[in-house]
Design an enzyme around this catalytic site. Structure first.
Site, PDB file in Angstrom:
ATOM      1  N   GLY A   1       0.823  -1.216   0.000  1.00 36.74           N
ATOM      2  CA  GLY A   1       0.000   0.000   0.000  1.00 36.74           C
ATOM      3  C   GLY A   1       0.850   1.256   0.000  1.00 36.74           C
TER       4      GLY A   1
ATOM      5  N   ASN B   1       1.464  -2.241   5.426  1.00 42.63           N
ATOM      6  CA  ASN B   1       0.727  -0.989   5.598  1.00 42.63           C
ATOM      7  C   ASN B   1      -0.638  -1.024   4.899  1.00 42.63           C
ATOM      8  OD1 ASN B   1       0.496   2.160   5.720  1.00 42.63           O
ATOM      9  ND2 ASN B   1       0.470   1.680   3.523  1.00 42.63           N
TER      10      ASN B   1
ATOM     11  N   SER C   1      -3.840   0.741  14.375  1.00 42.26           N
ATOM     12  CA  SER C   1      -4.650   1.970  14.428  1.00 42.26           C
ATOM     13  C   SER C   1      -5.091   2.247  15.849  1.00 42.26           C
ATOM     14  CB  SER C   1      -5.903   1.823  13.563  1.00 42.26           C
ATOM     15  OG  SER C   1      -6.744   2.949  13.746  1.00 42.26           O
TER      16      SER C   1
ATOM     17  N   TYR D   1     -13.440  -2.600  12.253  1.00 37.55           N
ATOM     18  CA  TYR D   1     -12.120  -2.070  11.858  1.00 37.55           C
ATOM     19  C   TYR D   1     -11.174  -2.067  13.062  1.00 37.55           C
ATOM     20  CZ  TYR D   1      -8.535   1.336  10.502  1.00 37.55           C
ATOM     21  OH  TYR D   1      -7.336   1.968  10.262  1.00 37.55           O
TER      22      TYR D   1
ATOM     23  N   ALA E   1     -10.155  -5.563  14.014  1.00 43.86           N
ATOM     24  CA  ALA E   1      -9.170  -6.126  13.089  1.00 43.86           C
ATOM     25  C   ALA E   1      -7.782  -5.569  13.406  1.00 43.86           C
ATOM     26  CB  ALA E   1      -9.562  -5.805  11.644  1.00 43.86           C
ATOM     27  N   LYS E   2      -7.699  -4.276  13.685  1.00 45.47           N
ATOM     28  CA  LYS E   2      -6.388  -3.689  13.992  1.00 45.47           C
ATOM     29  C   LYS E   2      -5.857  -4.225  15.330  1.00 45.47           C
ATOM     30  CE  LYS E   2      -5.498  -0.950  10.457  1.00 45.47           C
ATOM     31  NZ  LYS E   2      -4.430  -1.287   9.487  1.00 45.47           N
TER      32      LYS E   2
HETATM   33  N1  LIG Z   1      -5.096   7.926   8.001  1.00 47.60           N
HETATM   34  C1  LIG Z   1      -5.384   7.598   9.238  1.00 47.60           C
HETATM   35  O1  LIG Z   1      -5.927   8.439  10.001  1.00 47.60           O
HETATM   36  C2  LIG Z   1      -5.027   6.226   9.778  1.00 47.60           C
HETATM   37  C3  LIG Z   1      -5.129   6.032  11.148  1.00 47.60           C
HETATM   38  C4  LIG Z   1      -4.814   4.791  11.692  1.00 47.60           C
HETATM   39  C5  LIG Z   1      -4.397   3.771  10.869  1.00 47.60           C
HETATM   40  N2  LIG Z   1      -4.313   3.967   9.514  1.00 47.60           N
HETATM   41  C6  LIG Z   1      -3.840   2.831   8.709  1.00 47.60           C
HETATM   42  O2  LIG Z   1      -2.715   3.240   7.969  1.00 47.60           O
HETATM   43  C7  LIG Z   1      -2.581   2.425   6.812  1.00 47.60           C
HETATM   44  C8  LIG Z   1      -2.365   3.330   5.594  1.00 47.60           C
HETATM   45  O3  LIG Z   1      -3.530   4.108   5.403  1.00 47.60           O
HETATM   46  P1  LIG Z   1      -3.508   5.611   4.875  1.00 47.60           P
HETATM   47  O4  LIG Z   1      -4.109   6.452   5.912  1.00 47.60           O
HETATM   48  O5  LIG Z   1      -2.199   5.958   4.310  1.00 47.60           O
HETATM   49  O6  LIG Z   1      -4.628   5.524   3.727  1.00 47.60           O
HETATM   50  P2  LIG Z   1      -4.486   5.297   2.150  1.00 47.60           P
HETATM   51  O7  LIG Z   1      -3.886   6.510   1.538  1.00 47.60           O
HETATM   52  O8  LIG Z   1      -5.839   4.853   1.703  1.00 47.60           O
HETATM   53  O9  LIG Z   1      -3.441   4.101   2.024  1.00 47.60           O
HETATM   54  C9  LIG Z   1      -3.791   2.746   1.954  1.00 47.60           C
HETATM   55  C10 LIG Z   1      -3.032   2.137   0.794  1.00 47.60           C
HETATM   56  O10 LIG Z   1      -3.184   0.725   0.822  1.00 47.60           O
HETATM   57  C11 LIG Z   1      -3.509   0.260  -0.491  1.00 47.60           C
HETATM   58  N3  LIG Z   1      -4.289  -0.953  -0.299  1.00 47.60           N
HETATM   59  C12 LIG Z   1      -5.457  -1.081   0.362  1.00 47.60           C
HETATM   60  N4  LIG Z   1      -5.863  -2.366   0.326  1.00 47.60           N
HETATM   61  C13 LIG Z   1      -4.924  -3.049  -0.386  1.00 47.60           C
HETATM   62  C14 LIG Z   1      -4.782  -4.396  -0.764  1.00 47.60           C
HETATM   63  N5  LIG Z   1      -5.706  -5.323  -0.486  1.00 47.60           N
HETATM   64  N6  LIG Z   1      -3.679  -4.767  -1.457  1.00 47.60           N
HETATM   65  C15 LIG Z   1      -2.741  -3.838  -1.789  1.00 47.60           C
HETATM   66  N7  LIG Z   1      -2.826  -2.543  -1.466  1.00 47.60           N
HETATM   67  C16 LIG Z   1      -3.916  -2.164  -0.766  1.00 47.60           C
HETATM   68  C17 LIG Z   1      -4.250   1.416  -1.146  1.00 47.60           C
HETATM   69  O11 LIG Z   1      -4.084   1.433  -2.562  1.00 47.60           O
HETATM   70  P3  LIG Z   1      -5.108   0.713  -3.575  1.00 47.60           P
HETATM   71  O12 LIG Z   1      -6.493   1.029  -3.104  1.00 47.60           O
HETATM   72  O13 LIG Z   1      -4.758   1.314  -4.897  1.00 47.60           O
HETATM   73  O14 LIG Z   1      -4.784  -0.734  -3.489  1.00 47.60           O
HETATM   74  C18 LIG Z   1      -3.543   2.638  -0.541  1.00 47.60           C
HETATM   75  O15 LIG Z   1      -2.425   3.030  -1.339  1.00 47.60           O
HETATM   76  C19 LIG Z   1      -3.834   1.574   6.744  1.00 47.60           C
HETATM   77  O16 LIG Z   1      -3.535   0.276   7.230  1.00 47.60           O
HETATM   78  C20 LIG Z   1      -4.802   2.287   7.673  1.00 47.60           C
HETATM   79  O17 LIG Z   1      -5.749   1.407   8.230  1.00 47.60           O
HETATM   80  C21 LIG Z   1      -4.614   5.169   8.962  1.00 47.60           C
END
Ligand SMILES: NC(=O)c1ccc[n+]([C@@H]2O[C@H](COP(=O)([O-])OP(=O)(O)OC[C@H]3O[C@@H](n4cnc5c(N)ncnc54)[C@H](OP(=O)(O)O)[C@@H]3O)[C@@H](O)[C@H]2O)c1
Length: 238
Positions: free
Chosen positions: A7, A77, A132, A142, A145-146
């Site tokens: 990701g 990630n 998370s 969600y 799962a985390k």
């Molecule tokens: N932003 C927040 O506030 C926050 C807070 C706590 C935790 N997180 C965690 O941080 C991580 C990154 O999230 P982010 O905030 O950076 O959001 P994001 O920009 O949506 O990043 C997630 C990335 O993972 C890819 N992805 C999702 N499912 C996938 C799969 N099955 N196979 C391959 N790639 C996959 C997506 O690309 P594609 O859709 O193109 O595959 C995207 O590039 C996640 O695990 C999220 O749960 C985020």
């Protein structure tokens, strides 16, 4: 140093890739499901990419054929809250679907990736799983799962420790400038999330990336089996 970031084309994963890019000898491979986004990010950062849905065992096995034989860092990630953008659906089947889908998106993506690629980790390497703050706040499927990601990571730390390999979770609080909220974050909700921090600011992907780079450094060799919280003090621990 060979670094795989799942990701890695957007948000937190991309920031981690950029941070590792500053290590002169690092070969970085980012993955995701969307070719165009990956291609753009890889070009911008001058790193490698591969299209892979980490929920699909066959795609992970195909990815493995293209990766280096040794990996020093695996960052699991890929993930997110599949509830965003789905709308409210009634019925038990939708409850089952939501729980299974969040488990697949956040736990199985990492578990399957590690099952295929974990054996390639070099002695002294590291696994970083992205959790998370939702795991601490009663956030349904969600958050559960985390929470499971942290539990699984403890087992990884146990099984890898003899080889000097560390396994940890970075658990972000609210991080802005990612695709996570799928455009559904209202100004009011964002204000609430910021005011829940002790430093009154949004988290940034760089806040997470800095810790990821540290966890892969020799200075972090004795940190393993931990969930490390990066949330501006929204959730505090003793
Ligand atoms: N932003 C927040 O506030 C926050 C807070 C706590 C935790 N997180 C965690 O941080 C991580 C990154 O999230 P982010 O905030 O950076 O959001 P994001 O920009 O949506 O990043 C997630 C990335 O993972 C890819 N992805 C999702 N499912 C996938 C799969 N099955 N196979 C391959 N790639 C996959 C997506 O690309 P594609 O859709 O193109 O595959 C995207 O590039 C996640 O695990 C999220 O749960 C985020």
């Amino acid at each position: 140093m060979n670094v795989l970031i799942t990701g890695g084309a957007t948000g937190i994963g991309k920031a981690i890739a950029r941070e590792f890019r500053r290590e002169r000898d690092a070969r970085i491979i980012i993955t995701g499901r969307t070719d165009a986004t990956l291609r753009a990010a890889a070009e911008e950062l001058d790193i490698d990419f591969a299209v892979c849905d980490h929920a699909d065992p066959a795609q992970i096995s195909a990815l493995a054929q293209t990766l280096p034989g040794d990996l020093d860092v695996i960052v699991n990630n890929a993930g997110g809250n599949i509830g965003f953008g789905r709308g409210t659906r009634a019925g038990l089947e939708s409850v089952r679907d939501e729980w299974l889908d969040n488990y697949i998106a956040n736990v199985l993506t990492a578990v399957l990736t590690f099952a295929e690629l974990g054996p390639r980790l070099t002695n002294g390497g590291t696994v970083i799983n992205i959790g998370s703050i939702a795991a601490e706040s009663g956030a349904g499927s969600y958050g559960s799962a985390k929470a499971a990601v942290s539990s699984w990571t403890i087992g990884l730390a146990k099984s890898l420790g003899q080889r000097g390999i560390t396994a940890n979770v970075i658990s972000p609080g609210f991080i802005a400038d990612t695709e996570f909220f799928k455009g559904q974050l209202t100004a009011e909700r964002e204000r609430d999330l910021i005011s829940a921090t002790q430093n009154n600011r949004r988290g940034s992907p760089d806040d997470i990336a800095a810790l990821a780079l540290f966890l892969a450094s020799p200075g972090a060799a004795h940190i393993t089996g931990q969930t490390l919280h990066v949330n501006g003090g929204t959730f505090t621990t003793r």
